[in-house]
Scaffold this active site. Structure first.
Site, mmCIF file in Angstrom:
data_model
loop_
_atom_site.group_PDB
_atom_site.id
_atom_site.type_symbol
_atom_site.label_atom_id
_atom_site.label_comp_id
_atom_site.label_asym_id
_atom_site.label_seq_id
_atom_site.Cartn_x
_atom_site.Cartn_y
_atom_site.Cartn_z
ATOM 1 N N LYS A 96 0.810 -1.227 0.000
ATOM 2 C CA LYS A 96 0.000 0.000 0.000
ATOM 3 C C LYS A 96 0.846 1.281 0.000
ATOM 4 O O LYS A 96 0.426 2.294 -0.545
ATOM 5 C CB LYS A 96 -0.969 0.007 1.190
ATOM 6 C CG LYS A 96 -2.091 -1.019 1.047
ATOM 7 C CD LYS A 96 -3.113 -0.907 2.170
ATOM 8 C CE LYS A 96 -4.175 -1.989 2.034
ATOM 9 N NZ LYS A 96 -5.259 -1.837 3.010
ATOM 10 N N ASP A 142 -10.543 2.258 1.986
ATOM 11 C CA ASP A 142 -10.684 1.516 3.252
ATOM 12 C C ASP A 142 -11.546 2.270 4.263
ATOM 13 O O ASP A 142 -12.385 1.678 4.948
ATOM 14 C CB ASP A 142 -9.300 1.262 3.872
ATOM 15 C CG ASP A 142 -8.530 0.166 3.141
ATOM 16 O OD1 ASP A 142 -9.170 -0.754 2.601
ATOM 17 O OD2 ASP A 142 -7.291 0.245 3.119
#
Ligand code: ATR
Length: 281
Positions: free
Chosen positions: A67, A103
């Site tokens: 990420k 997210d």
């Protein structure tokens, strides 16, 4: 017509549920989407992404441990990805590689829509101050909670997050504070989110028992077939507990929306996935 190509990249990747989730979304919406999985090369993330773009890929989901690499690779970042300091969604078009982070919206939508808990006016306790915690702060502010308290084992990292988000908190009229476990406000919180990596090794993050009550929702961002130690602890204190499976589905739904402009029904797919996992547990 050939479907448009997408994939999730991570290492390891074999157990990722994303291909199954996105296949359900494609079916549900009728969008021409093909979604695969790619085992990313440690140290070779950019090469893997470029190869996928060369092969006609339109977008990727990015998971552990890439990420931060995805954040570094992106030509442009959405404000929520910039604030999170991490990217879980890449979109490829004529302007290059755009990095996004779904997210935070994923957890907010799971809490509000699937679990039926309103965040407006709520007092939220966020345990952890790493990448996972950082990514949920702005999407939570968007829902106008009354207070957000960030507690972390290393208090200085909680203080850093409070500094980073101080202006945004003021603009959203949220009471923002943080530090070590003893910095919590008195009384039970409405929502307690475990964003620490503790559940990975069955560790309960430091938290005050008085923060949990019968009206609290205790949310573990991690999914595991059995209730995590955090969930068990919360339930023993009378709170309602939830795992992160809904967040996984809802972040995927938001990525699908980013790519296709069509919003799938995450709740329906979550119920189906839960049934399958319960049956095979
Ligand atoms: P992620 O991207 O998953 O958030 P990270 O950035 O490494 O990963 O952050 C991990 C978080 O989990 C941190 O808040 C960490 O606390 P420290 O800052 O004190 O290291 C927290 N964490 C990890 N293991 C923990 C444990 N056993 N108990 C409590 N907190 C833990």
């Amino acid at each position: 017509m050939n479907p448009d190509r997408y994939a999730v990249i991570g290492n390891p990747i074999e157990h990722s549920k994303s291909p199954w989730i996105h296949a359900r979304f494609a079916e549900q919406t009728g969008e021409p989407v093909e979604y695969g999985r790619i085992l990313g090369t440690i140290g070779g993330f950019e090469k893997d992404v470029r190869a996928f773009i060369e092969a006609g890929g339109r977008g990727m989901n990015v998971t552990v441990p890439f990420k931060l690499d995805a954040h570094a690779l992106a030509d442009s970042l959405t404000p929520r990805a910039a604030a999170a300091g991490a990217v879980n969604t890449l979109a490829f078009d004529a302007n290059g590689v755009r990095g996004d982070n779904t997210d935070g919206v994923g957890i907010v939508r799971d809490i509000e829509q699937n679990l039926g808990v309103k965040l407006e006016g709520a007092r939220i306790l966020l345990l952890g101050a790493g990448g996972a915690a950082r990514g949920v702060v702005l999407p939570m502010f968007d829902r106008k909670p009354a207070a957000l308290t960030i507690v972390n084992r290393t208090a200085s990292k909680a203080h850093q997050l409070v500094d980073q988000f101080a202006d945004a908190a003021q603009a959203a009229h949220v009471r923002l504070s943080g530090g070590a476990a003893d910095t919590v406000e008195a009384g039970a919180y409405d929502v307690i989110v475990n964003a620490t990596a503790g559940s990975l090794d069955d560790a309960l993050p430091d938290c005050d028992d008085a923060s949990f009550g019968p009206g609290s929702l205790a949310y573990d961002m991690m999914y595991s077939p059995q209730p995590t130690v955090f969930m068990q602890h919360a339930q023993a204190l009378g709170a309602r507990a939830a795992d992160g499976l809904g967040m996984l589905v809802e972040q995927a739904a938001e990525s699908f929306f980013v790519w296709r402009g069509v919003r799938p029904d995450g709740g329906a797919v979550l119920r189906e996935l839960r049934k399958i996992l319960t049956a095979t547990a």
